[in-house]
Scaffold this motif. Structure first.
Motif, PDB file in Angstrom:
ATOM      1  N   ASP A 133       5.350  -7.939  -5.954  1.00  0.00           N
ATOM      2  CA  ASP A 133       4.322  -8.924  -6.301  1.00  0.00           C
ATOM      3  C   ASP A 133       3.132  -8.321  -7.043  1.00  0.00           C
ATOM      4  O   ASP A 133       2.371  -9.055  -7.669  1.00  0.00           O
ATOM      5  N   GLY A 134       2.937  -7.001  -6.966  1.00  0.00           N
ATOM      6  CA  GLY A 134       1.768  -6.391  -7.585  1.00  0.00           C
ATOM      7  C   GLY A 134       0.514  -6.688  -6.781  1.00  0.00           C
ATOM      8  O   GLY A 134       0.580  -7.221  -5.669  1.00  0.00           O
ATOM      9  N   VAL A 135      -0.652  -6.356  -7.362  1.00  0.00           N
ATOM     10  CA  VAL A 135      -1.906  -6.482  -6.620  1.00  0.00           C
ATOM     11  C   VAL A 135      -3.052  -6.937  -7.517  1.00  0.00           C
ATOM     12  O   VAL A 135      -3.003  -6.782  -8.735  1.00  0.00           O
ATOM     13  N   GLY A 138       9.851   6.959   0.658  1.00  0.00           N
ATOM     14  CA  GLY A 138       9.210   7.986   1.471  1.00  0.00           C
ATOM     15  C   GLY A 138       7.803   8.300   1.026  1.00  0.00           C
ATOM     16  O   GLY A 138       7.258   7.658   0.146  1.00  0.00           O
ATOM     17  N   PRO A 139       7.208   9.319   1.653  1.00  0.00           N
ATOM     18  CA  PRO A 139       5.821   9.671   1.369  1.00  0.00           C
ATOM     19  C   PRO A 139       5.651  10.205  -0.053  1.00  0.00           C
ATOM     20  O   PRO A 139       6.595  10.624  -0.697  1.00  0.00           O
ATOM     21  N   GLY A 140       4.391  10.168  -0.493  1.00  0.00           N
ATOM     22  CA  GLY A 140       4.052  10.618  -1.844  1.00  0.00           C
ATOM     23  C   GLY A 140       3.936   9.419  -2.775  1.00  0.00           C
ATOM     24  O   GLY A 140       3.871   8.278  -2.343  1.00  0.00           O
ATOM     25  N   VAL A 141       3.910   9.687  -4.073  1.00  0.00           N
ATOM     26  CA  VAL A 141       3.827   8.612  -5.063  1.00  0.00           C
ATOM     27  C   VAL A 141       5.229   8.065  -5.270  1.00  0.00           C
ATOM     28  O   VAL A 141       6.118   8.769  -5.725  1.00  0.00           O
ATOM     29  N   SER A 142       5.429   6.807  -4.904  1.00  0.00           N
ATOM     30  CA  SER A 142       6.773   6.228  -4.957  1.00  0.00           C
ATOM     31  C   SER A 142       6.995   5.344  -6.175  1.00  0.00           C
ATOM     32  O   SER A 142       8.130   5.077  -6.540  1.00  0.00           O
ATOM     33  N   CYS A 143       5.901   4.856  -6.805  1.00  0.00           N
ATOM     34  CA  CYS A 143       6.052   3.974  -7.958  1.00  0.00           C
ATOM     35  C   CYS A 143       4.745   3.925  -8.736  1.00  0.00           C
ATOM     36  O   CYS A 143       3.754   4.535  -8.342  1.00  0.00           O
ATOM     37  N   ARG A 144       4.775   3.181  -9.837  1.00  0.00           N
ATOM     38  CA  ARG A 144       3.578   2.984 -10.642  1.00  0.00           C
ATOM     39  C   ARG A 144       3.315   1.492 -10.784  1.00  0.00           C
ATOM     40  O   ARG A 144       4.248   0.700 -10.906  1.00  0.00           O
ATOM     41  N   PHE A 145       2.033   1.129 -10.755  1.00  0.00           N
ATOM     42  CA  PHE A 145       1.582  -0.221 -11.038  1.00  0.00           C
ATOM     43  C   PHE A 145       0.799  -0.149 -12.345  1.00  0.00           C
ATOM     44  O   PHE A 145      -0.093   0.688 -12.494  1.00  0.00           O
ATOM     45  N   PRO A 172       4.130  -3.721 -10.926  1.00  0.00           N
ATOM     46  CA  PRO A 172       5.195  -2.761 -11.233  1.00  0.00           C
ATOM     47  C   PRO A 172       5.992  -3.270 -12.434  1.00  0.00           C
ATOM     48  O   PRO A 172       5.955  -4.463 -12.747  1.00  0.00           O
ATOM     49  N   ARG A 173       6.670  -2.364 -13.122  1.00  0.00           N
ATOM     50  CA  ARG A 173       7.549  -2.770 -14.220  1.00  0.00           C
ATOM     51  C   ARG A 173       8.947  -2.967 -13.686  1.00  0.00           C
ATOM     52  O   ARG A 173       9.457  -2.149 -12.915  1.00  0.00           O
ATOM     53  N   SER A 174       9.548  -4.049 -14.115  1.00  0.00           N
ATOM     54  CA  SER A 174      10.903  -4.369 -13.693  1.00  0.00           C
ATOM     55  C   SER A 174      11.855  -3.245 -14.085  1.00  0.00           C
ATOM     56  O   SER A 174      11.813  -2.748 -15.209  1.00  0.00           O
ATOM     57  N   GLY A 175      12.680  -2.842 -13.141  1.00  0.00           N
ATOM     58  CA  GLY A 175      13.694  -1.826 -13.409  1.00  0.00           C
ATOM     59  C   GLY A 175      13.207  -0.396 -13.333  1.00  0.00           C
ATOM     60  O   GLY A 175      14.002   0.536 -13.441  1.00  0.00           O
ATOM     61  N   GLU A 176      11.915  -0.179 -13.147  1.00  0.00           N
ATOM     62  CA  GLU A 176      11.419   1.199 -13.044  1.00  0.00           C
ATOM     63  C   GLU A 176      11.776   1.747 -11.667  1.00  0.00           C
ATOM     64  O   GLU A 176      11.589   1.065 -10.656  1.00  0.00           O
ATOM     65  N   PRO A 177      12.292   2.960 -11.609  1.00  0.00           N
ATOM     66  CA  PRO A 177      12.733   3.515 -10.322  1.00  0.00           C
ATOM     67  C   PRO A 177      11.575   3.732  -9.338  1.00  0.00           C
ATOM     68  O   PRO A 177      10.449   3.965  -9.744  1.00  0.00           O
ATOM     69  N   TRP A 237       4.434  -1.258   3.107  1.00  0.00           N
ATOM     70  CA  TRP A 237       4.654  -2.481   2.334  1.00  0.00           C
ATOM     71  C   TRP A 237       6.144  -2.756   2.227  1.00  0.00           C
ATOM     72  O   TRP A 237       6.948  -1.863   2.018  1.00  0.00           O
ATOM     73  N   ARG A 238       6.525  -4.035   2.334  1.00  0.00           N
ATOM     74  CA  ARG A 238       7.906  -4.443   2.094  1.00  0.00           C
ATOM     75  C   ARG A 238       8.168  -4.455   0.590  1.00  0.00           C
ATOM     76  O   ARG A 238       7.242  -4.567  -0.213  1.00  0.00           O
ATOM     77  N   THR A 239       9.428  -4.367   0.199  1.00  0.00           N
ATOM     78  CA  THR A 239       9.811  -4.372  -1.215  1.00  0.00           C
ATOM     79  C   THR A 239       9.218  -5.575  -1.934  1.00  0.00           C
ATOM     80  O   THR A 239       8.712  -5.456  -3.056  1.00  0.00           O
ATOM     81  N   GLU A 240       9.239  -6.745  -1.297  1.00  0.00           N
ATOM     82  CA  GLU A 240       8.713  -7.964  -1.909  1.00  0.00           C
ATOM     83  C   GLU A 240       7.213  -7.844  -2.193  1.00  0.00           C
ATOM     84  O   GLU A 240       6.720  -8.358  -3.188  1.00  0.00           O
ATOM     85  N   GLU A 241       6.495  -7.193  -1.301  1.00  0.00           N
ATOM     86  CA  GLU A 241       5.055  -7.016  -1.493  1.00  0.00           C
ATOM     87  C   GLU A 241       4.779  -6.107  -2.689  1.00  0.00           C
ATOM     88  O   GLU A 241       3.875  -6.368  -3.476  1.00  0.00           O
TER      89      GLU A 241
END
Length: 108
Positions: free
Chosen positions: A65-67, A94-101, A85-90, A58-62
């Motif tokens: 946008d959330g899902v 790479g592989p693994g869990v990269s963020c939270r929705f 995603p929450r704005s400003g959350e790191p 997924w691109r950063t923009e995608e």
């Protein structure tokens, strides 16, 4: 398995079924968990709490946008649960869990 009533939260059996599983993988899959070379967003709250969403490629923009994910466990069975995603959350590249929705509501 008993299905939650329309508008109700998932029951304990549903929640246990979802833990550590990747959204879209069959619950009967002998290994429904994450793969080491894929990138995931952890879903937090709502009917899909505890699932991982494969965001490999997924691109950063995608990601920004959330899902809207189809689920039978939301307010409208067969409708969509919204996660953002929450704005400003790191994010970890790479592989693994990269963020939270995070759950933000349901839509038919």
């Amino acid at each position: 398995m008993e299905r939650p009533l329309k508008g109700s939260a998932p029951n304990a059996d549903d929640e246990q079924l979802l833990r550590g599983r990747v959204y879209g993988r069959d619950h009967d899959d002998p290994d429904p968990g994450p793969l080491p070379h894929q990138t995931y967003a952890a879903l937090v709250g709502g009917p899909l709490d505890g699932l991982l969403l494969d965001i490999t490629g997924w691109r950063t923009e995608e990601v920004d946008d959330g899902v809207a994910l189809i689920t039978e466990l939301g307010r409208w069975p067969g409708g969509r649960a919204l996660y953002d995603p929450r704005s400003g959350e790191p994010r970890t590249p790479g592989p693994g869990v990269s963020c939270r929705f995070y759950y933000s509501g349901d839509t038919p």
